[in-house]
Design an enzyme around this catalytic site. Sequence first.
Site, PDB file in Angstrom:
ATOM      1  N   TYR A 154       2.020 -34.950 -62.519  1.00 16.12           N
ATOM      2  CA  TYR A 154       2.278 -35.596 -63.619  1.00 16.12           C
ATOM      3  C   TYR A 154       3.448 -34.300 -63.689  1.00 16.12           C
ATOM      4  O   TYR A 154       4.566 -34.956 -63.961  1.00 16.12           O
ATOM      5  CB  TYR A 154       1.336 -36.011 -64.793  1.00 16.12           C
ATOM      6  CG  TYR A 154       1.708 -36.151 -65.963  1.00 16.12           C
ATOM      7  CD1 TYR A 154       2.302 -37.937 -65.929  1.00 16.12           C
ATOM      8  CD2 TYR A 154       2.399 -35.484 -66.763  1.00 16.12           C
ATOM      9  CE1 TYR A 154       2.575 -37.681 -67.343  1.00 16.12           C
ATOM     10  CE2 TYR A 154       2.692 -35.630 -68.222  1.00 16.12           C
ATOM     11  CZ  TYR A 154       3.045 -37.160 -68.153  1.00 16.12           C
ATOM     12  OH  TYR A 154       3.490 -37.622 -69.256  1.00 16.12           O
ATOM     13  N   LYS A 158       7.474 -35.686 -63.561  1.00 13.95           N
ATOM     14  CA  LYS A 158       8.080 -35.132 -64.934  1.00 13.95           C
ATOM     15  C   LYS A 158       9.877 -34.349 -65.024  1.00 13.95           C
ATOM     16  O   LYS A 158      10.559 -34.287 -65.726  1.00 13.95           O
ATOM     17  CB  LYS A 158       7.425 -34.906 -65.896  1.00 13.95           C
ATOM     18  CG  LYS A 158       6.506 -36.193 -66.610  1.00 13.95           C
ATOM     19  CD  LYS A 158       7.126 -36.938 -66.814  1.00 13.95           C
ATOM     20  CE  LYS A 158       6.423 -38.476 -67.679  1.00 13.95           C
ATOM     21  NZ  LYS A 158       7.032 -38.618 -67.630  1.00 13.95           N
TER      22      LYS A 158
END
Length: 253
Positions: A154, A158
């Site tokens: 993640y 991001k």
Amino acid sequence: MSNETQRVAIVTGAARGIGAGVARRLAADGMAVAVLDLDESACKPVVADIEAAGGRAVAIGADVSDEQSVTAAVERVAAELGAPTVLVNNAGIIRDNMLYKMTVDDWDAVMGVHLRGAFLCTKAVQKYMVEQNFGRIVNLSSTSALGNRGQANYAAAKAGIQGFTKTLAFELGKFGVTANAIAPGFIETEMTHATAERLGMSFEDFRQALIATIPVARSGKPEDIAHTVSFLVSEGAGFVSGQVIYVAGGPKN
């Protein structure tokens, strides 16, 4: 505002959470909104809310990580609402785990939705923006881009979103298109409830622990992100591009 002059926005991952909040806000701002998520039926309550308030919206089911699905979805938006010139790439999933336990499938799934999804949706929509000589792209990053235990996939996705956003700003600026990223901090959504569950905590204990670290001494709501999106996609934000705005209740390094 007539259908011919009304801006058309696509919000991905808009069936719930931040995406739903953004979709409702853009509709309130006067835009026609395509509420896009994996399950079309899950989008219909958001569409119903928008229509009940007098707005125009359509529910669209699409897998943002699949090129054909994205192409078909964007073509449907153009046919039913008009040429989309506002895009909010919000769709996201989590597959949290420590690196030594993270599977390749966990890595690929997160990269597919966040990075591949943002790429495919932006590629499909940018031609309409270029033709209209106007476009607003907002990509959802996260404070996790700075690194977060148990989120190697993640965090990498991001952080990648931020580089993607800045490159879009360079490439599309001359066509009247801006690209910016919002990096939320702790926002109360189903996703953060899932994080608390993964950590073996009650959501309230999880929330209070995080609030203790936030300078404004409260958690965030989807509406906090929606307000920021509203500004970035406005006519008046045309000189703001390539920026990453941390909406996290305090400064982030």
